[in-house]
Design an enzyme around this catalytic site. Structure first.
Site, mmCIF file in Angstrom:
data_model
loop_
_atom_site.group_PDB
_atom_site.id
_atom_site.type_symbol
_atom_site.label_atom_id
_atom_site.label_comp_id
_atom_site.label_asym_id
_atom_site.label_seq_id
_atom_site.Cartn_x
_atom_site.Cartn_y
_atom_site.Cartn_z
ATOM 1 N NE ARG A 197 -3.693 1.879 3.340
ATOM 2 C CZ ARG A 197 -4.482 2.640 2.560
ATOM 3 N NH1 ARG A 197 -5.347 1.570 1.925
ATOM 4 N NH2 ARG A 197 -4.906 3.509 3.357
ATOM 5 C CE1 TYR A 216 -0.688 5.151 5.892
ATOM 6 C CE2 TYR A 216 -0.512 3.636 4.215
ATOM 7 C CZ TYR A 216 -1.225 4.664 5.101
ATOM 8 O OH TYR A 216 -2.025 3.724 6.306
#
Length: 292
Positions: A232, A264
């Site tokens: 992810r 992220y």
């Protein structure tokens, strides 16, 4: 509950727990006692004769922050090596259908950044081919922020995800179930059957296990570290590197806060190196001008 109780809880019960867990429990206790002090301090003193005091103090409060640690996902060639090797061995697998299912699910995570739980909850009907340029996935079981419950979103099938799903449905899905029109038919079925003979839904353990075995076989350096969550993060970094802005990536990943999306993304930042090279070039030009 007194400070001594908190000392024992954090010093013994949670001694080996991750720092994020310790911080979260500490914050929950602090918030609860703040509520008692603000709303019921007088009432509780009248009932018990005790003055409410938070057991979390400067001596036993866990240190640190809840920010995620710096995690650098594998590079695009490394992830490509895993899927190339994994895809090449599918034809020789003892059980082709489950292996191809695990491969497809992991590929999808790397392309559009789904959570593994979200992938497990998808139905065939959740593929909306007529929406957008590439089709979209209706993620009905998205993770909610701060316990707010599932948050639905539409994820565009970009980055090759449309082709990945099309191949799986056309070539593999029928080996699990023969009824594509059945309401609630899972996108990623299990070999196990329901009482009516239909396929159950694959669990996240099966998908995690398939990815783990593939990483150990084709990218040993990442063996235990290549998890669905790392894929992810890899997806977020690749989308950003390919030109998607942060708001678009936030929408794809289903984050409530753009600050989460920013954590992220791990790209090859070369600002310092570029500035240093530019400075050296300017210095060389000046020196060359002085010599002349």
């Amino acid at each position: 509950m007194e400070p001594a109780d908190a000392d024992a809880y954090f010093g013994k019960v949670l001694r080996g727990s991750p720092s994020g867990t310790r911080l979260a429990r500490s914050q929950a206790l602090t918030t609860y006692f703040m509520f008692l002090e603000l709303r019921h301090k007088v009432e509780l003193h009248r009932m018990t004769g005790r003055v409410i005091e938070c057991p979390i103090d400067e001596m036993n409060r866990p240190r640190g922050t809840k920010d995620a640690q710096l995690r650098i996902p594998p590079s695009e060639p490394e992830v490509g090596t895993v899927f190339a090797g994994w895809g090449g061995e599918l034809a020789m697998c003892r059980k082709f259908a489950p292996a191809a299912r695990n491969y497809t699910a992991s590929k999808l995570l790397s392309q559009v950044g789904l959570r593994v739980s979200e992938a497990c909850g998808l139905d065939l009907d959740d593929i909306k081919r007529d929406l957008g340029r590439f089709g979209k996935l209706h993620v009905r079981h998205g993770k909610g922020a701060r316990g707010s419950g599932p948050r639905e979103r539409m994820v565009p099938l970009i980055n090759g995800a449309d082709r990945t799903l099309r191949r799986f449905i056309e070539d593999v899905w029928g080996q699990f179930d023969d009824d594509h029109t059945r309401p609630g038919a899972p996108l990623f079925p299990s070999e196990r059957k329901n009482a009516d003979g239909s396929s159950r839904r694959a669990g996240d353990d099966a998908l995690r296990g398939g990815l783990k075995d593939a990483a150990k076989a084709h990218l040993p350096a990442w063996g235990e570290k290549l998890t669905p969550h790392v894929l992810r993060q890899f997806c977020a970094s690749q989308l950003y590197g390919n030109g998607l802005d942060l708001l678009a990536i936030q929408e794809v990943l289903g984050h409530s806060w753009i600050a989460t999306t920013m954590r992220y993304i791990r790209v090859q930042q070369t600002r310092v190196e570029d500035a240093w090279v530019a400075g050296m070039e300017r210095a060389a030009w000046r020196l060359e001008g002085l010599i002349r």
